[in-house]
Every structure is written in structure tokens, then in C-alpha cells.
Design a protein around this motif. Structure first.
Motif, PDB file in Angstrom:
ATOM      1  N   LYS A 247       0.818  -1.213   0.000  1.00  0.00           N
ATOM      2  CA  LYS A 247       0.000   0.000   0.000  1.00  0.00           C
ATOM      3  C   LYS A 247       0.851   1.262   0.000  1.00  0.00           C
ATOM      4  O   LYS A 247       0.535   2.225  -0.715  1.00  0.00           O
ATOM      5  N   ALA A 248       1.933   1.268   0.774  1.00  0.00           N
ATOM      6  CA  ALA A 248       2.732   2.485   0.911  1.00  0.00           C
ATOM      7  C   ALA A 248       3.786   2.602  -0.183  1.00  0.00           C
ATOM      8  O   ALA A 248       4.019   3.697  -0.705  1.00  0.00           O
ATOM      9  N   TYR A 249       4.427   1.488  -0.528  1.00  0.00           N
ATOM     10  CA  TYR A 249       5.532   1.555  -1.490  1.00  0.00           C
ATOM     11  C   TYR A 249       5.377   0.450  -2.536  1.00  0.00           C
ATOM     12  O   TYR A 249       6.203  -0.476  -2.601  1.00  0.00           O
ATOM     13  N   PRO A 250       4.336   0.495  -3.348  1.00  0.00           N
ATOM     14  CA  PRO A 250       4.162  -0.584  -4.342  1.00  0.00           C
ATOM     15  C   PRO A 250       5.266  -0.605  -5.400  1.00  0.00           C
ATOM     16  O   PRO A 250       5.737  -1.666  -5.793  1.00  0.00           O
ATOM     17  N   GLU A 251       5.689   0.570  -5.861  1.00  0.00           N
ATOM     18  CA  GLU A 251       6.730   0.609  -6.887  1.00  0.00           C
ATOM     19  C   GLU A 251       8.077   0.158  -6.332  1.00  0.00           C
ATOM     20  O   GLU A 251       8.806  -0.597  -6.984  1.00  0.00           O
ATOM     21  N   SER A 252       8.414   0.614  -5.132  1.00  0.00           N
ATOM     22  CA  SER A 252       9.685   0.204  -4.528  1.00  0.00           C
ATOM     23  C   SER A 252       9.699  -1.291  -4.241  1.00  0.00           C
ATOM     24  O   SER A 252      10.730  -1.951  -4.412  1.00  0.00           O
ATOM     25  N   TYR A 253       8.572  -1.834  -3.821  1.00  0.00           N
ATOM     26  CA  TYR A 253       8.496  -3.276  -3.550  1.00  0.00           C
ATOM     27  C   TYR A 253       8.672  -4.072  -4.831  1.00  0.00           C
ATOM     28  O   TYR A 253       9.378  -5.091  -4.859  1.00  0.00           O
ATOM     29  N   ASP A 254       8.051  -3.605  -5.910  1.00  0.00           N
ATOM     30  CA  ASP A 254       8.194  -4.297  -7.188  1.00  0.00           C
ATOM     31  C   ASP A 254       9.629  -4.199  -7.701  1.00  0.00           C
ATOM     32  O   ASP A 254      10.176  -5.180  -8.227  1.00  0.00           O
ATOM     33  N   THR A 255      10.244  -3.035  -7.534  1.00  0.00           N
ATOM     34  CA  THR A 255      11.642  -2.877  -7.943  1.00  0.00           C
ATOM     35  C   THR A 255      12.565  -3.775  -7.133  1.00  0.00           C
ATOM     36  O   THR A 255      13.519  -4.344  -7.668  1.00  0.00           O
ATOM     37  N   ARG A 256      12.265  -3.903  -5.847  1.00  0.00           N
ATOM     38  CA  ARG A 256      13.069  -4.786  -4.990  1.00  0.00           C
ATOM     39  C   ARG A 256      12.965  -6.232  -5.458  1.00  0.00           C
ATOM     40  O   ARG A 256      13.960  -6.960  -5.520  1.00  0.00           O
ATOM     41  N   GLY A 257      11.764  -6.668  -5.814  1.00  0.00           N
ATOM     42  CA  GLY A 257      11.599  -8.021  -6.317  1.00  0.00           C
ATOM     43  C   GLY A 257      12.312  -8.255  -7.633  1.00  0.00           C
ATOM     44  O   GLY A 257      12.926  -9.308  -7.846  1.00  0.00           O
ATOM     45  N   GLN A 258      12.251  -7.264  -8.531  1.00  0.00           N
ATOM     46  CA  GLN A 258      12.961  -7.394  -9.803  1.00  0.00           C
ATOM     47  C   GLN A 258      14.468  -7.460  -9.600  1.00  0.00           C
ATOM     48  O   GLN A 258      15.176  -8.188 -10.312  1.00  0.00           O
ATOM     49  N   ALA A 259      14.984  -6.714  -8.632  1.00  0.00           N
ATOM     50  CA  ALA A 259      16.424  -6.755  -8.351  1.00  0.00           C
ATOM     51  C   ALA A 259      16.841  -8.125  -7.831  1.00  0.00           C
ATOM     52  O   ALA A 259      17.904  -8.643  -8.192  1.00  0.00           O
ATOM     53  N   ILE A 260      16.008  -8.741  -6.980  1.00  0.00           N
ATOM     54  CA  ILE A 260      16.331 -10.075  -6.461  1.00  0.00           C
ATOM     55  C   ILE A 260      16.297 -11.110  -7.581  1.00  0.00           C
ATOM     56  O   ILE A 260      17.180 -11.976  -7.686  1.00  0.00           O
ATOM     57  N   VAL A 261      15.292 -11.000  -8.455  1.00  0.00           N
ATOM     58  CA  VAL A 261      15.210 -11.941  -9.574  1.00  0.00           C
ATOM     59  C   VAL A 261      16.408 -11.775 -10.500  1.00  0.00           C
ATOM     60  O   VAL A 261      16.993 -12.758 -10.978  1.00  0.00           O
ATOM     61  N   ALA A 262      16.804 -10.517 -10.753  1.00  0.00           N
ATOM     62  CA  ALA A 262      17.971 -10.280 -11.612  1.00  0.00           C
ATOM     63  C   ALA A 262      19.243 -10.813 -10.983  1.00  0.00           C
ATOM     64  O   ALA A 262      20.115 -11.369 -11.667  1.00  0.00           O
ATOM     65  N   GLU A 263      19.354 -10.668  -9.650  1.00  0.00           N
ATOM     66  CA  GLU A 263      20.533 -11.198  -8.966  1.00  0.00           C
ATOM     67  C   GLU A 263      20.592 -12.718  -9.066  1.00  0.00           C
ATOM     68  O   GLU A 263      21.662 -13.294  -9.312  1.00  0.00           O
ATOM     69  N   GLU A 264      19.458 -13.375  -8.881  1.00  0.00           N
ATOM     70  CA  GLU A 264      19.439 -14.828  -9.001  1.00  0.00           C
ATOM     71  C   GLU A 264      19.722 -15.270 -10.430  1.00  0.00           C
ATOM     72  O   GLU A 264      20.396 -16.280 -10.663  1.00  0.00           O
ATOM     73  N   ARG A 265      19.204 -14.500 -11.397  1.00  0.00           N
ATOM     74  CA  ARG A 265      19.457 -14.857 -12.796  1.00  0.00           C
ATOM     75  C   ARG A 265      20.927 -14.668 -13.154  1.00  0.00           C
ATOM     76  O   ARG A 265      21.540 -15.516 -13.816  1.00  0.00           O
ATOM     77  N   ASP A 266      21.519 -13.567 -12.708  1.00  0.00           N
ATOM     78  CA  ASP A 266      22.934 -13.334 -12.986  1.00  0.00           C
ATOM     79  C   ASP A 266      23.815 -14.371 -12.311  1.00  0.00           C
ATOM     80  O   ASP A 266      24.884 -14.718 -12.820  1.00  0.00           O
ATOM     81  N   ALA A 267      23.371 -14.848 -11.145  1.00  0.00           N
ATOM     82  CA  ALA A 267      24.161 -15.872 -10.455  1.00  0.00           C
ATOM     83  C   ALA A 267      24.163 -17.182 -11.227  1.00  0.00           C
ATOM     84  O   ALA A 267      25.071 -17.991 -11.056  1.00  0.00           O
ATOM     85  N   ARG A 268      23.159 -17.391 -12.087  1.00  0.00           N
ATOM     86  CA  ARG A 268      23.104 -18.626 -12.858  1.00  0.00           C
ATOM     87  C   ARG A 268      23.729 -18.487 -14.237  1.00  0.00           C
ATOM     88  O   ARG A 268      23.801 -19.457 -14.987  1.00  0.00           O
ATOM     89  N   LEU A 269      24.168 -17.280 -14.604  1.00  0.00           N
ATOM     90  CA  LEU A 269      24.760 -17.103 -15.924  1.00  0.00           C
ATOM     91  C   LEU A 269      26.080 -17.855 -16.024  1.00  0.00           C
ATOM     92  O   LEU A 269      26.348 -18.520 -17.008  1.00  0.00           O
TER      93      LEU A 269
END
Length: 561
Positions: A273-295
Motif C-alpha cells: 500500500k505504501a511503497y508498491p513501486e519500490s516493492y516491485d523494484t526490490r523483487g525485480q532486483a532479487i530476480v535479476a541477482e538470481e538470474r545473474d548468479a546462474r549465468l
């Protein structure tokens, strides 16, 4: 900048069981993710009707295309929550701080709104009275000329022209300002206080919604039985190192306790409710980190393995637990494995001699244990060579190239070498008898000499190379000697450990299987990995067999060393 409104967030902090609805008092977060007042808790079951929970991602999200058979760990027989009596429930300090923060901000918002309304009403009344009063006349003369107007809706009529009634409500007088095009009254914000107060509230709210491990905004928050909240990924990595709470150091339940542990619904609702965009950005950063770790290719430094053979591994170190979870979430669950460095350095190569080549392993099944360890069944697929090394979160990664066998044409090459050797020997004998000079050197063998450098007896005119059938027969003879000179269970154990014996029609797999069975040092066996010909690998295996035969003496029913 738009700040979150305390009035909107306050509705998310009400207890779902209180009637009439009120703010949470001494909140306690249950295992299902609901937060209620501690006075409603009478048992370990959730008192919220229609309780629905979203499990956390402690279990790796394995793609549907994966062929891995994953078996989660089973929870222990006793429930960790039973160790605490209902009257001794711990208080969720994070949720209680959020309730106090939002409540105080909403009260300040209401006070400033009332003050702002009074200021506007006073300024409007002053402006109207000053516009109707003649300049230079006292206010009493104007009030005397006004008619008496009763105010309805009260207990009696009030004469608004009397001095008592005019002074019944005190008014705040402000200095008059000349309004220009650039000067106006401040805007009215009915949803909250001024920008300074909202900025301070936003800063404090972000502080309370920050994980104590990664010091970033919560993502998929999970609350432990000791009522401390963390990101699910952060808590998972913390449990890899210790089963103690990162804050209070209380011993947490087993790793399997958090496999189906839902998110904290109150904290998650505030974040969305308070930070929907920041929460979504945080999730995308975690997914990108996991993806880069598998490269890059993860590399497990453990033991020797060859293609076409099963390998059972035990993962217990925190860094390799993380590596395994990332591999399971990849479309192709594979990782490389190499032998550990030598205990003693090799001249010119150091301790990393032979560690540039390894085998790629495909994960077949994973059996999780309650404490976070796992038993992993893998299968060797192909060999690789490390071109570049690196490190990610404590484990090795690298850029590798695949190693495949050449088309085996060594039978024709060696027959040609034998013919050249025979012709050169006959020519040398005739020329030496005629002229008395030394015979000419044999024809150059650049490729064979480089590949055969590790063999104890390279091919020569006096030591003709064996055919592939002869090499296979030598290996079978050695295996028969093992069966005759050792107990039968030893051979059965070898077959169970390294898989069934490959047929002679597959010399590639047979050469690796035979090399793995030989009782020699693993670093010596690792010399088979860079060789790209099955025939040359069989020659090296036969060389090891000859060395073993020279050290062993086979008698009936036993082996004498």
C-alpha cells in the motif's frame, strides 16, 4: 513527491477479531501469517476464520520443464509453538512499532488539519468583516446598526449583535497581508499534515519496514516464532550458517519449519500500500541477482567424477546450499565438479595441477533434510575445461568450454606408423651396412607425441601399440583377477557405486568406468579428463594396470601386495 497517508495505512493495522474493529493491541504474529491481539490467542491454531496463507519461497521454485525429483524435508514430530503457553505469547515488536508510528502520525495529521481549518475560517471572517465595515468608524457603530438575528438549532436564541455573543468564541487575529498574484494562502491537504511532517513520517516508516539483515526494504517478510521479521531470502541464508535468530539469538526451529511458512500479512499489506513501486523494484532486483548468479557455471570442488556415472553428494556447507538452490531454479539443473587442490604442490604447476578439467553433473533428485542439508543424486553428462575462474557468494564460478572426443582414427594412424617404422628399420639396416652411418630418425609424430606424453611406454618399433580389442581384453583380464582375488561384495559395491559395466561397443564410457574402478590416486585418474580419444584413454588405463600388476602378485583367492 507523494508520501503515504497515515489515515489510509491505519485501516490496515486493525485486529481482524476485535468487535468493534480497533487497532492491534500487543500484537502477535501466528505461523499462518495473521497478526492478532494476543488476548485472542487460546491455542496454537489460528483463530481467524477462513484463514488462507501464501507460503514463502523457502523451497526452490523449480521450473516445470525440470526433470529433478525434489523431496522436501519433513517437519519434526513436535511443534515448536507448543513450547510457549498461550498466556506467554511473545509480542511482535515490529508490528507494534508500526501501529504506534502510524497512529501518532494520523493524530498529528488530524490536529494540523483542525488547526488549518480554524486558520482559514478566521481569515475568511476577518476579511468579510473588514470589507463591510466603513473606514474610520468603530466596530460598535456598525454592530448597533445590525438587526438582531437569532441562531436556530441551539437551546435558545442568541443575539449576535451583543458584545457577549461576539466574544463567545475567541478568534485568532493575524496580520493582514496584501494578496498579490504570487502570494496566496497555503493549500489545504485533508489527507495528512504538511510536507515536512509527511517526510518525517515517510522516513520513520521506511526504517520500520527495513530488514535487519540486508538493510533494505522488506521483500516477502517472514516472522519467526520469536516475533522478529526478515526477508524470506535473508532468513534462509542466515539459517544456512546458524539456527539462531539474527537479532535475539534464540534457537529457531528446524529448517523444515520454514518451508511452508507464510508471509507476514500486515507488513506485506503495508509494503504493497505504501511503497508498491519500490516493492516491485526490490523483487525485480532479487530476480535479476538470481538470474545473474546462474549465468556463469557454478563449480563444486569436491571429488572426481566422469561422464556417464552416477555421483551421490552431500551438501552441508552454507555456500553450497545456496548454490544448489540456484541450480534447482535454473531451467537446466547442472553444475560442474572438479577435484580439490593437491596437498603437495607439483613442480611448475603448484597445488592447482589438474584442477582445470572437470565433469558437468546433472541433478537427478534432491532429498532435503530437516536441518537444511541435502542428499543430491547426480549424473555425469560431459567434460569441461575452466577458462576463467571467479567467486560468487563463497563458491566458485567459471567460464568453461565443453570437451568432446575426436573421431577415433588412431587405428589407421598407428598402422601407418608401424609400416613407416618397419620400412625405416629395413632401410636403415641396409644403409648402415653399406655406409656404416647411423639410421635416420623415425618420421615426426607431433600429435601423438603430445597426447602420449603421460604414457609410461609410448609406441615405438620395439613396443608396437596394441589394438583396441587387445586393450579391452587386458582390462577384462584385470577385472577377472579382481573378482578372483577379492571378496565378491567388493566388485558388487564397485558396480553399485559407479554403475553397471559399459559394454565393449562403447569404449568411451568403458574407458572412464575402468579408470574410476582402478585403485589409484584421484589426481592421477583426472589425467583422463583432457584426453579426447577413447583409445588413448584405454592405453593410459592399461599402463596403470601394468604398474599395478608389477606391484601386486595374484594368487588363488587373494592378492599379495
Amino acid at each position: 513527491m507523494q508520501y503515504p497517508s497515515p489515515n489510509i495505512l491505519l485501516a490496515l493495522l486493525h485486529c481482524p477479531l476485535c468487535s468493534p474493529s480497533r487497532l492491534l493491541t500487543d500484537p502477535t504474529t501466528l505461523r499462518c501469517g495473521h497478526t492478532v491481539c494476543s488476548s485472542h490467542i487460546t491455542s496454537d491454531s489460528c483463530p481467524v476464520p477462513c484463514c488462507s496463507s501464501t507460503p514463502s519461497n523457502f523451497t526452490p521454485v523449480i521450473p516445470t520443464s525440470s526433470r529433478v525429483a525434489f523431496f522436501p524435508a519433513t517437519s519434526e514430530s513436535h511443534d515448536h509453538t507448543n513450547s510457549t503457553e498461550p498466556g506467554e505469547r511473545r509480542i511482535d515488536v515490529r508490528v507494534r512499532k508500526l501501529v504506534e508510528l502510524v497512529k501518532n502520525a494520523a493524530e498529528d495529521c488530524a490536529e494540523q488539519r483542525d488547526l488549518l481549518v480554524d486558520t482559514y475560517s478566521d481569515s475568511e471572517d476577518d476579511s468579510d468583516s473588514e470589507q463591510h465595515e466603513p473606514l474610520g468608524l468603530p466596530s460598535s457603530s456598525s454592530s448597533a446598526a445590525r438587526p438582531v438575528t437569532p441562531v436556530s438549532g441551539l437551546s435558545g436564541s442568541i443575539d449576535t449583535s451583543s458584545p457577549a455573543s461576539s466574544s463567545s468564541r475567541p478568534r485568532k487575529r493575524r496580520r493582514r497581508r496584501r494578496h498579490t498574484s504570487n502570494s496566496r494562502l497555503p493549500d489545504f491537504h485533508p489527507s495528512g499534515p504538511g510536507d515536512a511532517s509527511l517526510a518525517e513520517f515517510d522516513k520513520n516508516l521506511i526504517t520500520e519496514l527495513t530488514c535487519e539483515i540486508c538493510f533494505m526494504l522488506f521483500y516477502q517478510p517472514v516472522t519467526t516464532p520469536c516475533q522478529h521479521s526478515f526477508c524470506s531470502k535473508c532468513l534462509q541464508r542466515s539459517l544456512d550458517h546458524s539456527m539462531l535468530c539474527p537479532i535475539c539469538r534464540v534457537e529457531l526451529p528446524g529448517f523444515a519449519y520454514f518451508h511452508e511458512h507464510p508471509h507476514n500479512k500486515v507488513i506485506l499489506a503495508l509494503l504493497l500500500k505504501a511503497y508498491p513501486e519500490s516493492y516491485d523494484t526490490r523483487g525485480q532486483a532479487i530476480v535479476a541477482e538470481e538470474r545473474d548468479a546462474r549465468l556463469d557455471t557454478p563449480i563444486f570442488v569436491c571429488q572426481l567424477s566422469f561422464p556417464g556415472m552416477p555421483t551421490l553428494l552431500h551438501f552441508f556447507e552454507p555456500r553450497y546450499r545456496l548454490m544448489l538452490r540456484r541450480c534447482l531454479e535454473a531451467p537446466t539443473p547442472t553444475f560442474g565438479m572438479i577435484t580439490p587442490p593437491r596437498a603437495a604442490p607439483v613442480a611448475g604447476l603448484g597445488v592447482d595441477a589438474g584442477a582445470d578439467f572437470g565433469t558437468m553433473l546433472e541433478i537427478r533428485s534432491v532429498q532435503m533434510l530437516p536441518d537444511g542439508r541435502s542428499m543430491v543424486e547426480t549424473w555425469g553428462t560431459h567434460r569441461f575445461r575452466i577458462l576463467e575462474r571467479g567467486s560468487l557468494d563463497g563458491y566458485m564460478i567459471g567460464r568453461v568450454e565443453r570437451i568432446d572426443d575426436y573421431e577415433d582414427l588412431f587405428d589407421d594412424w598407428e598402422s601407418e606408423i608401424e609400416e613407416n617404422a618397419d620400412s625405416s628399420s629395413s632401410a636403415s639396416s641396409s644403409s648402415s651396412s653399406a655406409s656404416g652411418h647411423a639410421p635416420p630418425p623415425p618420421p615426426p609424430q607431433h600429435l601423438l607425441s603430445r597426447i602420449m606424453s603421460n604414457l609410461s611406454q609410448p609406441p615405438s618399433p620395439t613396443n608396437p601399440p596394441l589394438s583396441t580389442a587387445a586393450l579391452l581384453q587386458t582390462c577384462h583380464t584385470f577385472l577377472e583377477q579382481l573378482r578372483a582375488g577379492t571378496a565378491p561384495w567388493v566388485v558388487q559395491r564397485l558396480n553399485h557405486t559407479y554403475g553397471p559395466q559399459p559394454p565393449d561397443e562403447d569404449p568411451d564410457a568403458f574407458s572412464f568406468w575402468m579408470g574410476m574402478v582402478l585403485p589409484i590416486d584421484e589426481h592421477e585418474k583426472a589425467k583422463l579428463l583432457p584426453i579426447k580419444s577413447a583409445r588413448l584413454r584405454l592405453r593410459m588405463v592399461v599402463g596403470w594396470i601394468e604398474q599395478l600388476n608389477s606391484n601386486w602378485w595374484f594368487s588363488s583367492g587373494c592378492i599379495v601386495i
